[in-house]
Design a protein around this motif. Structure first.
Motif, PDB file in Angstrom:
ATOM      1  N   TYR A   1       0.869  -1.169   0.000  1.00 41.71           N
ATOM      2  CA  TYR A   1       0.000   0.000   0.000  1.00 41.71           C
ATOM      3  C   TYR A   1       0.918   1.235   0.000  1.00 41.71           C
ATOM      4  CZ  TYR A   1      -3.022  -3.683   1.773  1.00 41.71           C
ATOM      5  OH  TYR A   1      -3.684  -4.869   1.937  1.00 41.71           O
ATOM      6  N   ARG A   2       0.391   2.350  -0.456  1.00 41.60           N
ATOM      7  CA  ARG A   2       1.215   3.547  -0.603  1.00 41.60           C
ATOM      8  C   ARG A   2       0.697   4.676   0.288  1.00 41.60           C
ATOM      9  NH1 ARG A   2       2.918   6.871  -6.086  1.00 41.60           N
ATOM     10  NH2 ARG A   2       2.929   8.950  -5.160  1.00 41.60           N
ATOM     11  N   VAL A   3       1.622   5.419   0.889  1.00 37.96           N
ATOM     12  CA  VAL A   3       1.301   6.652   1.609  1.00 37.96           C
ATOM     13  C   VAL A   3       2.255   7.740   1.127  1.00 37.96           C
ATOM     14  CG1 VAL A   3       0.323   5.551   3.654  1.00 37.96           C
ATOM     15  CG2 VAL A   3       2.776   5.946   3.556  1.00 37.96           C
ATOM     16  N   ASP A   4       1.749   8.943   0.923  1.00 36.38           N
ATOM     17  CA  ASP A   4       2.567  10.071   0.512  1.00 36.38           C
ATOM     18  C   ASP A   4       2.835  10.955   1.726  1.00 36.38           C
ATOM     19  OD1 ASP A   4       2.582   9.145  -2.048  1.00 36.38           O
ATOM     20  OD2 ASP A   4       1.057  10.519  -2.804  1.00 36.38           O
ATOM     21  N   LEU A   5       4.110  11.117   2.071  1.00 33.15           N
ATOM     22  CA  LEU A   5       4.491  11.798   3.306  1.00 33.15           C
ATOM     23  C   LEU A   5       5.230  13.095   3.015  1.00 33.15           C
ATOM     24  CD1 LEU A   5       5.778   8.749   5.401  1.00 33.15           C
ATOM     25  CD2 LEU A   5       3.439   9.573   5.082  1.00 33.15           C
ATOM     26  N   ASP A   6       5.111  14.048   3.973  1.00 39.68           N
ATOM     27  CA  ASP A   6       5.881  15.283   3.907  1.00 39.68           C
ATOM     28  C   ASP A   6       7.094  15.163   4.819  1.00 39.68           C
ATOM     29  OD1 ASP A   6       4.949  15.581   6.510  1.00 39.68           O
ATOM     30  OD2 ASP A   6       3.405  17.049   5.975  1.00 39.68           O
ATOM     31  N   THR A   7       7.721  16.266   5.119  1.00 37.82           N
ATOM     32  CA  THR A   7       8.929  16.248   5.963  1.00 37.82           C
ATOM     33  C   THR A   7       8.639  16.653   7.396  1.00 37.82           C
ATOM     34  OG1 THR A   7       9.454  18.533   5.336  1.00 37.82           O
ATOM     35  CG2 THR A   7      10.392  16.759   3.982  1.00 37.82           C
ATOM     36  N   LYS A   8       7.364  16.821   7.757  1.00 36.67           N
ATOM     37  CA  LYS A   8       7.034  17.367   9.069  1.00 36.67           C
ATOM     38  C   LYS A   8       6.268  16.408   9.972  1.00 36.67           C
ATOM     39  CE  LYS A   8       6.801  22.122   7.331  1.00 36.67           C
ATOM     40  NZ  LYS A   8       5.949  23.339   7.190  1.00 36.67           N
ATOM     41  N   GLN A   9       5.478  15.527   9.389  1.00 43.19           N
ATOM     42  CA  GLN A   9       4.583  14.699  10.197  1.00 43.19           C
ATOM     43  C   GLN A   9       5.097  13.271  10.346  1.00 43.19           C
ATOM     44  OE1 GLN A   9       0.128  15.846   9.761  1.00 43.19           O
ATOM     45  NE2 GLN A   9       0.926  15.721   7.685  1.00 43.19           N
ATOM     46  N   ASN A  10       4.827  12.698  11.505  1.00 41.18           N
ATOM     47  CA  ASN A  10       5.049  11.276  11.725  1.00 41.18           C
ATOM     48  C   ASN A  10       3.860  10.507  11.148  1.00 41.18           C
ATOM     49  OD1 ASN A  10       7.457  11.731  13.368  1.00 41.18           O
ATOM     50  ND2 ASN A  10       6.027  12.480  14.915  1.00 41.18           N
TER      51      ASN A  10
END
Length: 430
Positions: free
Chosen positions: A77-86
């Protein structure tokens, strides 16, 4: 003849109104698990895990999903993450019925970034209890000061693996994806040397009746106290306890005596603890039972603290945020062979010690990773389900109530007009 036709129309209108009311009423939507099966989140969307990470479907933060997995299955499965959130992705694996299990059978959940770097994983097995039941595991991407691995923005891939050969049936999956805001300033990352590891005295006040839920989404809320229910062989009951920053959770379970037999059953009860994100914290499954009262307890755990997440110990790392913590108890299905398929009395004793402390300075709303007054009220009254689900349910009930009322009023109005026609009178304007 006209009157008969009018009566038929009237009956049809009333039947339609009643049927519409039955459809709109929310009770049927929340009936999952009444037969002893796992109660899945009613808001979960269907998703299909991919055999290749490049074909993986994207998960949305705050949403629950349902899927299934085959023996020795692996799916992405895929998740798109930023640089700030866990980010946290948890999986509850739900076997279909009770079956034999080997010690290493279970579920593994891991996460990788776009370059294939492993960000972390957790494996949860059935352990020495050797029978299948709902088990939970999670993976996470944690923002760490000074680290370069898994800190970039972009696509990340969650891999769910089933490490099981004993049970050949497919397992259902309940998947959750939650995000936690970063902090404005990172404080100490070292764990304190001293913490209260002694088990407190059992809570006073005597047992109170509070039956468990059938899944994480419908877990029954508890506060500190002694709680009484009944549990059948093979059944799992779910509870949740609000634990704030700086507080410790202690829990034990006691099976009451039974005059039906004095046969010995090993690993009679499994007591498990999961955190707010569905990550596994601790499990006890070594309690035996021979018809006399028997007790088991979770290991003492550190107070909930932000710095716990930097520990290499899985149990300590899982105590990384405030919020609801989930207790579950499963009675060994082999109990039925010696004591019959009737429920046994079960008592849970829950202690929450320590004064609540201020949480970290989140760079945004804490969301589910906090304890609110509503949570404390829910724990005192025994409400079920996550706060968001409960609020959503209340909104649905309110809207549904209006809809049902409207349908019934319109149906009665139509019935009255038809009755007037049948009696030879014209319809009244309006």
């Amino acid at each position: 003849m006209t009157r008969q036709r009018g009566s038929g129309r009237t009956a049809g209108v009333l039947a339609a109104a009643v049927c519409m009311a039955a459809v709109l009423l929310p009770g049927g939507a929340w009936a999952a698990g009444e037969d002893g099966s796992y109660g899945f989140d009613g808001t979960a969307q269907r998703v299909k895990g991919a055999v290749s990470n490049l074909d993986a479907e994207q998960l949305k933060a705050g949403q629950s999903y349902r899927d299934s997995i085959k023996t020795n299955g692996k799916q992405y499965y895929r998740v798109d993450l930023d640089t700030k959130q866990n980010a946290y992705v948890s999986v509850v694996a739900v076997p279909k019925g009770a079956a034999k299990a080997s010690y290493g059978d279970g579920i593994k959940v891991s996460m990788q970034d776009g370059s294939g770097t492993d960000c972390g994983y957790q494996t949860t097995t059935f352990g020495s209890s050797a029978f299948t039941r709902p088990i939970a595991a999670y993976t996470h991407r944690t923002i760490e000061p000074g680290s370069s691995s898994c800190q970039q923005a972009g696509a990340y891939y969650v891999l769910v693996e089933r490490t099981s050969e004993s049970d050949t049936a497919d397992w259902d999956l309940e998947i959750r994806y939650l995000t936690e805001p970063g902090v404005k300033k990172t404080g100490p990352t070292a764990l304190p040397d001293n913490w209260a590891s002694g088990t407190p005295q059992p809570p006073a006040g005597g047992p109170q009746r509070r039956d468990g839920g059938t899944g994480l989404a419908g877990a029954t809320s508890l506060r500190q106290g002694e709680w009484r229910t009944d549990i059948k062989p093979g059944q799992t009951v779910f509870y949740r306890v609000p634990v704030d920053w700086g507080q410790q959770l202690f829990a034990s379970a006691e099976l009451g005596s039974s005059p039906a037999s004095d046969d010995y059953v090993g690993n009679a009860l499994v007591l498990s603890l999961e955190n707010r994100a569905g990550g596994h914290v601790d499990r006890q499954d070594s309690m035996s039972y021979d018809g006399d009262p028997a007790t088991t307890a979770l290991d003492p755990q550190r107070p909930v603290a932000f710095e716990n997440r930097f520990s290499s110990d899985d149990s300590t790392s899982a105590l990384r945020f405030a919020g609801w913590y989930y207790l579950s108890a499963t009675l060994n299905p082999e109990i039925a062979e010696a004591y019959g398929n009737k429920p046994l009395p079960l008592t849970l004793r829950v202690n929450v010690t320590g004064q609540a402390k201020p949480g970290p300075a989140y760079d945004g709303a804490a969301g589910p990773f906090t304890v609110t007054e509503d949570d404390r009220d829910a724990a005192a009254s025994g409400q079920s389900g996550p706060q968001a689900t409960r609020s959503g349910t209340l909104r649905v009930v309110g809207v549904t109530g209006i809809g049902v009322g409207t349908v019934l009023v319109l149906g009665l109005g139509a019935w009255w007009l038809l009755a007037r026609r049948a009696a030879g009178s014209g319809p009244t304007p309006g």
